[in-house]
Design a protein around this motif. Structure first.
Motif, PDB file in Angstrom:
ATOM      1  N   ILE A  33     -30.316 -82.321  70.203  1.00 42.02           N
ATOM      2  CA  ILE A  33     -29.417 -81.702  69.218  1.00 42.02           C
ATOM      3  C   ILE A  33     -30.258 -81.152  68.069  1.00 42.02           C
ATOM      4  O   ILE A  33     -30.965 -81.880  67.380  1.00 42.02           O
ATOM      5  N   HIS A  34     -30.154 -79.837  67.864  1.00 41.07           N
ATOM      6  CA  HIS A  34     -31.023 -79.079  66.954  1.00 41.07           C
ATOM      7  C   HIS A  34     -30.699 -79.338  65.489  1.00 41.07           C
ATOM      8  O   HIS A  34     -29.669 -79.924  65.136  1.00 41.07           O
ATOM      9  N   GLY A  35     -31.575 -78.826  64.629  1.00 36.44           N
ATOM     10  CA  GLY A  35     -31.399 -78.944  63.192  1.00 36.44           C
ATOM     11  C   GLY A  35     -30.510 -77.859  62.615  1.00 36.44           C
ATOM     12  O   GLY A  35     -30.051 -76.946  63.320  1.00 36.44           O
ATOM     13  N   GLY A  36     -30.251 -77.933  61.324  1.00 34.32           N
ATOM     14  CA  GLY A  36     -29.421 -76.951  60.634  1.00 34.32           C
ATOM     15  C   GLY A  36     -30.052 -75.564  60.670  1.00 34.32           C
ATOM     16  O   GLY A  36     -31.265 -75.423  60.557  1.00 34.32           O
ATOM     17  N   GLY A  37     -29.216 -74.549  60.834  1.00 30.71           N
ATOM     18  CA  GLY A  37     -29.704 -73.169  60.857  1.00 30.71           C
ATOM     19  C   GLY A  37     -30.504 -72.804  62.080  1.00 30.71           C
ATOM     20  O   GLY A  37     -31.129 -71.742  62.126  1.00 30.71           O
ATOM     21  N   SER A  38     -30.474 -73.656  63.089  1.00 25.17           N
ATOM     22  CA  SER A  38     -31.415 -73.540  64.206  1.00 25.17           C
ATOM     23  C   SER A  38     -30.721 -73.198  65.517  1.00 25.17           C
ATOM     24  O   SER A  38     -29.495 -73.198  65.627  1.00 25.17           O
TER      25      SER A  38
END
Length: 264
Positions: A33-38
């Motif tokens: 699960i990716h980071g913010g804005g990613s």
């Protein structure tokens, strides 16, 4: 020449979203699960081929990020957790390991709190659970957040994959608003986590070492690793890459050792 890892991709109708996912490899499932804005790639492109050698890797894009659309309501970590849970049910995944980076780590924490039955082990990469887990300047920065201050690599990556590149502003605003209104995850919720947990931060991370240590103390069955480098450097996150990048500095072996370890 870089060898591309084969994958299959798709969309699933989840809680009013058309949610995008990619699946690589075979074996025990690990959900990224990716980071913010990613996007999947900006957070995990460097580590996916390594994980996929031995595991089934399921990587997702959350509301308004990458190829997943926006449902026209504010983002929340709780809703993201429910979305991932519903997607995995659609994919017939009933138990998995989870690795979340940054905002994705907070989402993994919420998955574990809200849907413990689907969780085997979790890896929290630079995850935030309390407002005091980052320096005060972070909140001032979020209050003043503007699209032009977003890292160029993230903006470019979004425009390359999003069905509507103009929705970049929506993604930015959703993420900024969510952080401005971020509330501490209650201690009792954090202490309720029974899954074996590996907490990772960089020693020059946005997340403070004291915060990672506090989470480690609150989650009974947890381990803590502080790795030299900045926010996401330990997974080769796109904004950390430079000419000195070496695959040997990535923490995949550390994570795999944790995931493969037999529980007493």
């Amino acid at each position: 020449m870089e060898i591309k890892t084969a994958f299959k991709s798709g969309y699933s109708e989840v809680n009013g979203l058309n949610m995008y996912y990619e699946i690589y490899g075979q074996g025990d499932p690990i959900v990224l699960i990716h980071g913010g804005g990613s996007t999947i790639q900006t957070s995990f492109e460097k580590v996916i081929p390594l994980f996929a050698k031995n595991r089934k890797v399921i990587a997702v894009e959350l509301q308004a990020h990458g190829r997943t659309n926006d449902r026209n309501q504010d983002s929340s970590f709780e809703q993201d957790a429910d979305d991932v849970f519903a997607l995995l049910r659609d994919l017939n995944i009933h138990k998995a390991d989870f690795f979340g980076f940054s905002n994705g780590g907070t989402t993994v924490l919420q998955i574990t709190i809200r849907h413990p039955e689907i969780v085997r082990k979790i890896v929290l990469g630079s995850a935030l659970a309390k407002r005091n887990g980052v320096p005060d300047w972070f909140w001032d920065f979020m209050e003043q957040a503007k699209l032009e201050n977003m890292p160029e690599q993230l903006k470019t990556a979004y425009k390359q994959v999003a069905p509507n590149p103009e929705a970049l502003q929506t993604m930015h605003d959703r993420d900024a608003k969510r952080m401005v209104h971020f509330k501490d995850i209650p201690d009792e919720n954090i202490r309720s986590v029974k899954a074996p947990t590996l907490i990772i931060i960089g020693d020059k991370d946005i997340i403070l070492p004291e915060h990672a240590l506090e989470m480690h103390r609150q989650i009974a069955n947890s381990e803590l690793a502080i790795i030299p480098g900045g926010h996401g450097e330990y997974i080769g996150e796109i904004t950390t890459l430079d000419s000195n990048f070496r695959e040997s500095t990535l923490v995949v072996p550390l994570i795999e050792k944790f995931l493969d370890k037999k529980q007493d």
